[in-house]
Scaffold this motif. Structure first.
Motif, PDB file in Angstrom:
ATOM      1  N   PRO A  13      11.686  11.520   9.138  1.00 35.29           N
ATOM      2  CA  PRO A  13      10.342  11.049   8.780  1.00 35.29           C
ATOM      3  C   PRO A  13      10.046   9.696   9.425  1.00 35.29           C
ATOM      4  CG  PRO A  13      11.843  10.861   6.909  1.00 35.29           C
ATOM      5  CD  PRO A  13      12.582  11.620   7.967  1.00 35.29           C
ATOM      6  N   VAL A  14       8.781   9.495   9.814  1.00 34.28           N
ATOM      7  CA  VAL A  14       8.389   8.194  10.372  1.00 34.28           C
ATOM      8  C   VAL A  14       8.065   7.209   9.253  1.00 34.28           C
ATOM      9  CG1 VAL A  14       7.612   9.150  12.555  1.00 34.28           C
ATOM     10  CG2 VAL A  14       5.982   8.961  10.671  1.00 34.28           C
ATOM     11  N   ILE A  15       7.782   7.709   8.058  1.00 36.71           N
ATOM     12  CA  ILE A  15       7.614   6.872   6.868  1.00 36.71           C
ATOM     13  C   ILE A  15       8.307   7.573   5.711  1.00 36.71           C
ATOM     14  CG2 ILE A  15       5.976   5.961   5.166  1.00 36.71           C
ATOM     15  CD1 ILE A  15       3.963   5.592   7.398  1.00 36.71           C
ATOM     16  N   GLN A  16       9.077   6.809   4.931  1.00 38.72           N
ATOM     17  CA  GLN A  16       9.742   7.334   3.750  1.00 38.72           C
ATOM     18  C   GLN A  16       9.243   6.591   2.509  1.00 38.72           C
ATOM     19  OE1 GLN A  16      14.129   8.160   4.358  1.00 38.72           O
ATOM     20  NE2 GLN A  16      13.811   6.696   6.016  1.00 38.72           N
ATOM     21  N   THR A  17       9.431   7.200   1.374  1.00 40.67           N
ATOM     22  CA  THR A  17       9.032   6.570   0.117  1.00 40.67           C
ATOM     23  C   THR A  17       9.666   5.186  -0.030  1.00 40.67           C
ATOM     24  OG1 THR A  17       8.710   8.697  -0.971  1.00 40.67           O
ATOM     25  CG2 THR A  17       9.123   6.806  -2.390  1.00 40.67           C
ATOM     26  N   SER A  18      10.899   5.061   0.382  1.00 37.75           N
ATOM     27  CA  SER A  18      11.609   3.787   0.233  1.00 37.75           C
ATOM     28  C   SER A  18      11.022   2.675   1.100  1.00 37.75           C
ATOM     29  CB  SER A  18      13.093   3.972   0.564  1.00 37.75           C
ATOM     30  OG  SER A  18      13.256   4.475   1.878  1.00 37.75           O
ATOM     31  N   ASP A  19      10.163   3.014   2.068  1.00 43.06           N
ATOM     32  CA  ASP A  19       9.533   2.009   2.934  1.00 43.06           C
ATOM     33  C   ASP A  19       8.376   1.293   2.246  1.00 43.06           C
ATOM     34  OD1 ASP A  19      11.225   2.748   5.039  1.00 43.06           O
ATOM     35  OD2 ASP A  19       9.812   4.260   5.782  1.00 43.06           O
ATOM     36  N   VAL A  20       7.933   1.810   1.105  1.00 46.60           N
ATOM     37  CA  VAL A  20       6.709   1.319   0.476  1.00 46.60           C
ATOM     38  C   VAL A  20       7.042   0.557  -0.802  1.00 46.60           C
ATOM     39  CG1 VAL A  20       4.464   1.976  -0.454  1.00 46.60           C
ATOM     40  CG2 VAL A  20       5.464   3.282   1.428  1.00 46.60           C
ATOM     41  N   LYS A  21       6.485  -0.641  -0.906  1.00 48.34           N
ATOM     42  CA  LYS A  21       6.703  -1.455  -2.099  1.00 48.34           C
ATOM     43  C   LYS A  21       5.679  -1.095  -3.170  1.00 48.34           C
ATOM     44  CE  LYS A  21       8.531  -5.446   0.434  1.00 48.34           C
ATOM     45  NZ  LYS A  21       8.361  -6.891   0.712  1.00 48.34           N
ATOM     46  N   PRO A  22       6.084  -1.113  -4.450  1.00 52.01           N
ATOM     47  CA  PRO A  22       5.123  -0.813  -5.520  1.00 52.01           C
ATOM     48  C   PRO A  22       4.041  -1.880  -5.591  1.00 52.01           C
ATOM     49  CG  PRO A  22       7.214  -1.562  -6.435  1.00 52.01           C
ATOM     50  CD  PRO A  22       7.434  -1.371  -4.972  1.00 52.01           C
ATOM     51  N   THR A  23       2.851  -1.455  -5.999  1.00 48.71           N
ATOM     52  CA  THR A  23       1.727  -2.369  -6.149  1.00 48.71           C
ATOM     53  C   THR A  23       1.846  -3.199  -7.409  1.00 48.71           C
ATOM     54  OG1 THR A  23       0.314  -0.730  -5.067  1.00 48.71           O
ATOM     55  CG2 THR A  23      -0.794  -2.455  -6.301  1.00 48.71           C
ATOM     56  N   ILE A  24       2.390  -2.586  -8.449  1.00 49.15           N
ATOM     57  CA  ILE A  24       2.357  -3.177  -9.786  1.00 49.15           C
ATOM     58  C   ILE A  24       3.772  -3.452 -10.276  1.00 49.15           C
ATOM     59  CG2 ILE A  24       1.560  -2.791 -12.169  1.00 49.15           C
ATOM     60  CD1 ILE A  24      -0.336  -0.622 -10.864  1.00 49.15           C
ATOM     61  N   ASP A  25       3.986  -4.612 -10.836  1.00 46.38           N
ATOM     62  CA  ASP A  25       5.285  -4.922 -11.427  1.00 46.38           C
ATOM     63  C   ASP A  25       5.600  -3.913 -12.533  1.00 46.38           C
ATOM     64  OD1 ASP A  25       5.606  -7.095  -9.786  1.00 46.38           O
ATOM     65  OD2 ASP A  25       4.850  -8.543 -11.252  1.00 46.38           O
ATOM     66  N   GLY A  26       6.847  -3.446 -12.556  1.00 50.65           N
ATOM     67  CA  GLY A  26       7.250  -2.480 -13.558  1.00 50.65           C
ATOM     68  C   GLY A  26       6.964  -1.039 -13.180  1.00 50.65           C
ATOM     69  N   PHE A  27       6.462  -0.816 -11.949  1.00 48.90           N
ATOM     70  CA  PHE A  27       6.203   0.529 -11.447  1.00 48.90           C
ATOM     71  C   PHE A  27       7.216   0.887 -10.364  1.00 48.90           C
ATOM     72  CE2 PHE A  27       1.776   2.175 -12.558  1.00 48.90           C
ATOM     73  CZ  PHE A  27       1.678   1.427 -13.715  1.00 48.90           C
ATOM     74  N   ASP A  28       7.426   2.180 -10.183  1.00 49.35           N
ATOM     75  CA  ASP A  28       8.218   2.711  -9.070  1.00 49.35           C
ATOM     76  C   ASP A  28       7.314   3.535  -8.166  1.00 49.35           C
ATOM     77  OD1 ASP A  28      10.753   1.727  -9.875  1.00 49.35           O
ATOM     78  OD2 ASP A  28      10.967   3.383 -11.298  1.00 49.35           O
ATOM     79  N   VAL A  29       7.591   3.503  -6.865  1.00 46.45           N
ATOM     80  CA  VAL A  29       6.893   4.373  -5.919  1.00 46.45           C
ATOM     81  C   VAL A  29       7.604   5.723  -5.913  1.00 46.45           C
ATOM     82  CG1 VAL A  29       6.238   4.734  -3.509  1.00 46.45           C
ATOM     83  CG2 VAL A  29       6.119   2.437  -4.510  1.00 46.45           C
ATOM     84  N   LEU A  30       6.884   6.764  -6.263  1.00 48.38           N
ATOM     85  CA  LEU A  30       7.455   8.111  -6.312  1.00 48.38           C
ATOM     86  C   LEU A  30       7.292   8.858  -4.997  1.00 48.38           C
ATOM     87  CD1 LEU A  30       6.259   9.317  -9.829  1.00 48.38           C
ATOM     88  CD2 LEU A  30       8.302   8.005  -9.217  1.00 48.38           C
ATOM     89  N   GLY A  31       6.256   8.503  -4.238  1.00 48.49           N
ATOM     90  CA  GLY A  31       6.021   9.211  -2.979  1.00 48.49           C
ATOM     91  C   GLY A  31       5.019   8.476  -2.120  1.00 48.49           C
ATOM     92  N   ALA A  32       5.200   8.580  -0.794  1.00 47.92           N
ATOM     93  CA  ALA A  32       4.252   8.064   0.201  1.00 47.92           C
ATOM     94  C   ALA A  32       4.056   9.183   1.211  1.00 47.92           C
ATOM     95  CB  ALA A  32       4.797   6.807   0.865  1.00 47.92           C
ATOM     96  N   PHE A  33       2.865   9.768   1.255  1.00 50.60           N
ATOM     97  CA  PHE A  33       2.729  11.042   1.955  1.00 50.60           C
ATOM     98  C   PHE A  33       1.266  11.335   2.259  1.00 50.60           C
ATOM     99  CE2 PHE A  33       2.863  11.471  -2.602  1.00 50.60           C
ATOM    100  CZ  PHE A  33       1.935  12.432  -2.956  1.00 50.60           C
ATOM    101  N   ASN A  34       1.002  12.475   2.880  1.00 50.01           N
ATOM    102  CA  ASN A  34      -0.337  13.023   3.155  1.00 50.01           C
ATOM    103  C   ASN A  34      -1.296  11.970   3.710  1.00 50.01           C
ATOM    104  OD1 ASN A  34       0.863  15.238   2.013  1.00 50.01           O
ATOM    105  ND2 ASN A  34      -0.633  15.520   0.379  1.00 50.01           N
ATOM    106  N   PRO A  35      -0.994  11.397   4.901  1.00 56.98           N
ATOM    107  CA  PRO A  35      -1.856  10.338   5.419  1.00 56.98           C
ATOM    108  C   PRO A  35      -3.063  10.859   6.200  1.00 56.98           C
ATOM    109  CG  PRO A  35      -0.014  10.662   6.907  1.00 56.98           C
ATOM    110  CD  PRO A  35       0.191  11.624   5.751  1.00 56.98           C
ATOM    111  N   ALA A  36      -4.198  10.196   6.025  1.00 59.02           N
ATOM    112  CA  ALA A  36      -5.289  10.307   6.989  1.00 59.02           C
ATOM    113  C   ALA A  36      -4.891   9.481   8.212  1.00 59.02           C
ATOM    114  CB  ALA A  36      -6.582   9.778   6.374  1.00 59.02           C
ATOM    115  N   ALA A  37      -5.545   9.728   9.345  1.00 61.88           N
ATOM    116  CA  ALA A  37      -5.156   9.030  10.576  1.00 61.88           C
ATOM    117  C   ALA A  37      -6.378   8.774  11.450  1.00 61.88           C
ATOM    118  CB  ALA A  37      -4.131   9.854  11.355  1.00 61.88           C
ATOM    119  N   CYS A  38      -6.354   7.644  12.150  1.00 62.03           N
ATOM    120  CA  CYS A  38      -7.394   7.350  13.138  1.00 62.03           C
ATOM    121  C   CYS A  38      -6.862   6.290  14.093  1.00 62.03           C
ATOM    122  CB  CYS A  38      -8.692   6.880  12.474  1.00 62.03           C
ATOM    123  SG  CYS A  38      -8.573   5.279  11.653  1.00 62.03           S
TER     124      CYS A  38
END
Length: 352
Positions: A13-38
Motif C-alpha cells: 500500500p502507498v498509504i497505511q492506517t498507521s501513517d495517519v495520526k488521530p484528529t482527536i485525543d483519546g481516539f484511534d484511527v481504524l482505517g485510511a482508505f477510499n481516496p478521491a484524487a486530483c
C-alpha cells in the motif's frame, strides 16, 4: 472498447492506517482508505476517508457522533453497555436506533510522484452538520468551472445522502449542503457540461424491490438535480458469470473522456461482499447510452492487505489521475483504490 487491464504499481500500500495520526485525543484511527484524487499544479492530491473511534472501554460500546448542543452541532461520545450476545462491531442497534461506532472525515494527502505521500495532521472536512452526524465518507473530486467539486457521502441516522463542497485551492472550502437526499451515494460528477447540462452518476439504494444500480442525472446549476434515469445494474442476477457484481454496484471516480466515449470505473460486489473493479463506456454526446462494459473484473482483492483489514476482501476506487501525455502517446491513468478499508493502493490502467 479497447482491452484494458489494471497493473498494480506497487505490491505494498502507498498509504497505511498507521501513517495517519488521530484528529482527536483519546481516539484511534481504524482505517485510511477510499481516496478521491486530483492534480493541483505539480502535486497529486488524495482526499482520504479516515475512520476514527474512541479508545475501547471494557464492557462498553462508545459511539462518536454530531449532536445539537445549544443550537451548535458538536461532537459528543455516547457510551452504552456492551451487549451479551454477538454484534457487528462497526454498526450497532441500541434501543431500536442504529449507530456507527466510528466517525469518518476527509483528510488531505499530497505527493509529487504519486507514490510517496505526506498526510495532513488535521481534517480537510470534518462532520459539522446534523446531516453529517455519523460521518463524511468516500469523496469524489471533479475539476469544473475553475474549481474543484467534492461530492461526498454524508451519513446520519436518516441514512447516507450526498453532500457537495467547493474549493479552488484545498486551503479553504465551502459546503453547499445536501444535493441528493438519502438513501444515495457513489456520486461522480462529469468534468464538463454535456448538451449544456451538468451531469453526474449516482446510486440510489433499494430495499425489497430491485438491486443497487448506477443512475444518471442532470442539472442546470450543479446543485439542483433532476431528469434521473437508470443507466446500468449488476448482471449477476441473470448470469452466474457476473456473480462478481451481483450483489452491489456503484460508480467510482469522475468519468474520463476518451476518443471512444466516457470511460467510467465502477465497483461490483458479490454475495460474500468481495469488491472488484471494472469499466463501462458511455456515449460521448448521450451518456445515457452504454456502449460497452467489462466482461470480467479488472482488479480483485488478491494481496494480503487487500484481503485482510477493517472490512476484508475489498478493492474500491473513487479516485484516478490522468498522467501527462508522453510525446505522441497519451498518458496513462493511475487508479487509486481503497484496500480492505485499511489502506490505499495504486494501479495503472493499461489499454492494449
Amino acid at each position: 472498447m479497447r482491452n484494458y487491464h489494471l497493473r498494480r504499481l506497487s505490491n505494498q500500500p502507498v498509504i497505511q492506517t498507521s501513517d495517519v495520526k488521530p484528529t482527536i485525543d483519546g481516539f484511534d484511527v481504524l482505517g485510511a482508505f477510499n481516496p478521491a484524487a486530483c492534480r493541483v499544479g505539480n502535486e497529486i492530491i488524495l482526499l482520504l476517508r479516515v475512520a476514527e473511534a474512541p479508545k475501547a472501554r471494557k464492557g462498553f460500546i462508545s459511539v462518536p457522533l454530531i449532536e445539537d448542543q445549544d443550537g451548535v452541532p458538536s461532537l459528543v461520545i455516547k457510551h452504552f453497555p456492551e451487549p451479551n450476545e454477538p454484534y457487528d462491531p462497526r454498526i450497532v442497534t441500541i434501543g431500536g436506533k442504529q449507530y456507527l461506532t466510528s466517525l469518518s472525515h476527509l483528510r488531505l494527502a499530497r505527493s509529487s510522484d504519486g507514490i510517496h505521500f505526506t498526510i495532513d495532521e488535521k481534517p480537510f472536512l470534518f462532520p459539522a452538520r446534523l446531516d453529517e452526524a455519523y460521518g463524511i465518507e468516500d469523496a469524489r473530486i471533479t475539476f469544473l468551472d475553475g474549481q474543484y467539486w467534492i461530492m461526498y457521502t454524508a451519513v446520519s441516522e436518516h441514512g447516507p445522502a450526498v453532500g457537495l463542497a467547493l474549493t479552488i485551492d484545498f486551503k479553504t472550502v465551502e459546503r453547499m449542503g445536501i444535493i441528493l437526499p438519502p438513501p444515495n451515494k457513489d456520486v461522480a460528477l462529469f468534468p464538463q457540461k454535456i448538451n449544456g447540462k451538468y451531469m453526474l452518476l449516482h446510486r440510489p439504494m433499494v430495499s425489497e424491490i430491485g438491486k443497487p444500480s448506477v443512475w444518471l442525472a442532470e442539472s442546470i446549476d450543479g446543485v439542483h438535480w433532476g431528469s434521473h434515469r437508470f443507466l446500468f445494474g449488476g448482471r449477476g442476477l441473470t448470469n452466474p458469470a457476473f456473480a462478481w457484481e451481483g450483489a452491489k454496484i456503484g460508480a467510482g471516480p469522475e468519468p474520463i473522456l476518451t476518443d471512444e466515449g466516457w470511460l467510467v470505473c465502477y465497483h461490483g460486489a458479490d454475495a460474500t461482499h468481495s469488491y472488484s473493479l471494472a469499466l463501462a463506456l458511455l456515449d460521448k454526446d448521450n451518456p445515457h447510452i452504454v456502449l460497452d462494459r467489462s466482461e470480467a473484473p479488472l482488479l480483485q482483492p488478491e494481496l494480503a492487505w487487500e484481503r485482510e483489514g477493517f472490512f476484508p476482501n475489498v478493492v474500491f476506487s473513487n479516485g484516478w489521475i490522468q498522467q501527462p501525455d508522453r510525446g505522441d502517446e497519451p498518458g496513462s491513468i493511475w487508479v487509486y483504490y481503497g484496500a480492505a478499508d485499511s489502506g490505499v493502493g495504486v494501479a495503472e490502467l493499461v489499454a492494449e
